[in-house]
Design an enzyme around this catalytic site. Sequence first.
Site, mmCIF file in Angstrom:
data_model
loop_
_atom_site.group_PDB
_atom_site.id
_atom_site.type_symbol
_atom_site.label_atom_id
_atom_site.label_comp_id
_atom_site.label_asym_id
_atom_site.label_seq_id
_atom_site.Cartn_x
_atom_site.Cartn_y
_atom_site.Cartn_z
ATOM 1 N N ARG A 113 0.863 -1.286 -0.113
ATOM 2 C CA ARG A 113 0.199 -0.066 -0.057
ATOM 3 C C ARG A 113 0.934 1.089 0.035
ATOM 4 N NH1 ARG A 113 -5.164 -0.506 -1.473
ATOM 5 N NH2 ARG A 113 -6.241 -2.519 -0.794
ATOM 6 N N GLU B 252 -2.768 7.675 -6.773
ATOM 7 C CA GLU B 252 -2.635 7.059 -7.873
ATOM 8 C C GLU B 252 -3.715 7.423 -8.836
ATOM 9 O OE1 GLU B 252 -3.259 2.766 -6.889
ATOM 10 O OE2 GLU B 252 -1.452 2.782 -5.433
ATOM 11 N N HIS C 165 0.165 -0.646 -10.227
ATOM 12 C CA HIS C 165 -0.741 -1.290 -9.322
ATOM 13 C C HIS C 165 -1.036 -2.714 -9.740
ATOM 14 C CE1 HIS C 165 -3.125 -0.779 -5.327
ATOM 15 N NE2 HIS C 165 -3.009 -2.012 -5.672
#
Length: 353
Positions: free
Chosen positions: A262, A291, A310
Amino acid sequence: MRILAAGDEFVGTGLLTSAVRAELGTGPGQDGDPDFAELSLPWPIEPFGPVGGVQEASGTEEQVIEAVAGAELAVTQMAPFTGKVFAAAPDLRMVSVSRGGPVNVDLKAATAAGVAVTYAPGRNAAAAAEFAVGMILAAMRRISTSSAELLEGTWRGDYYTYANAGVELEGSTVGLVGYGAIGSRVARVLVAFGAKVLVSDPFADPAKITADGAEPVELDDLLRRSAAVSLHARLTEQTRHLIDAGRLALMPEGAVLVNTARGGLLDYAPLPGLLRSGRLGALALDVYDVEPPSADWALRDAPNVIATPHLAGASRQTAERAARIVAAEVGRYVRGEDLANVANPEVLDRFRR
């Protein structure tokens, strides 16, 4: 029974309905086959974001309210289940989310409405562990950066000099911060490579860490001793910026840092300077504080950075496994069995079909 299947471009609606039918042993037109309402959401083609007070959701409350009308159950990965949605869905009894945690569900509102919320722990553990090991290897052996340079026309023969050569996993010390389903898999793979593995996780069983061939240590000790550090902890208020400037300063000069867990675990502000000075040897990221990163992201022109969008959990097997896990909860509900992974167990005292 009416079931909302709210899929997306990863865990698709068809994948969800097929998994539920396989679990229930039904098919289209057969007796007992659910009445499916279907909703298709745009993630990951369009990024997720906050919706109506929940995080990391795709689609709108209005879309879900329209689709969930009359449904007793819902299976989804990204649909926002907010207080507004629960208020408009009086027939709803269970929401099964195909993620490691139901961050797209307002648990307080679900509990007040008497709706059980389940989730899918471990769905992407194999994919994320493989990806993390790949990132560690890519950073330590300059695989990604040298490939990018070569494709841009630069042959870096100096990478074969002793001063610039990569470092093998065998015999190196690798520190893992977090030892859940993913971190423990990474440890076993690294041990097979011949690495010395250190683990920092206050909630993990030290005996299990030792049995897996790793050594349990305190976080600061891990950082001081590790040639590479990989983050696998959950993000909580206690772990936010767990690796900050002070802890980054503990790492040996030239060490590698990998974050596939994370973005909030890591303080990104010191990283460009540490990379440019050589204090940090390489950085491999799959997650970010924002993000996607902004156009003026400070790490875009920093040296020795590997960055992926990701992707750690993005395998076809993850999507299939996630659909099977939520479908299994539907099966338990239909058969009147105990649910396996309930995020709000307090609702079970009054939970009825």
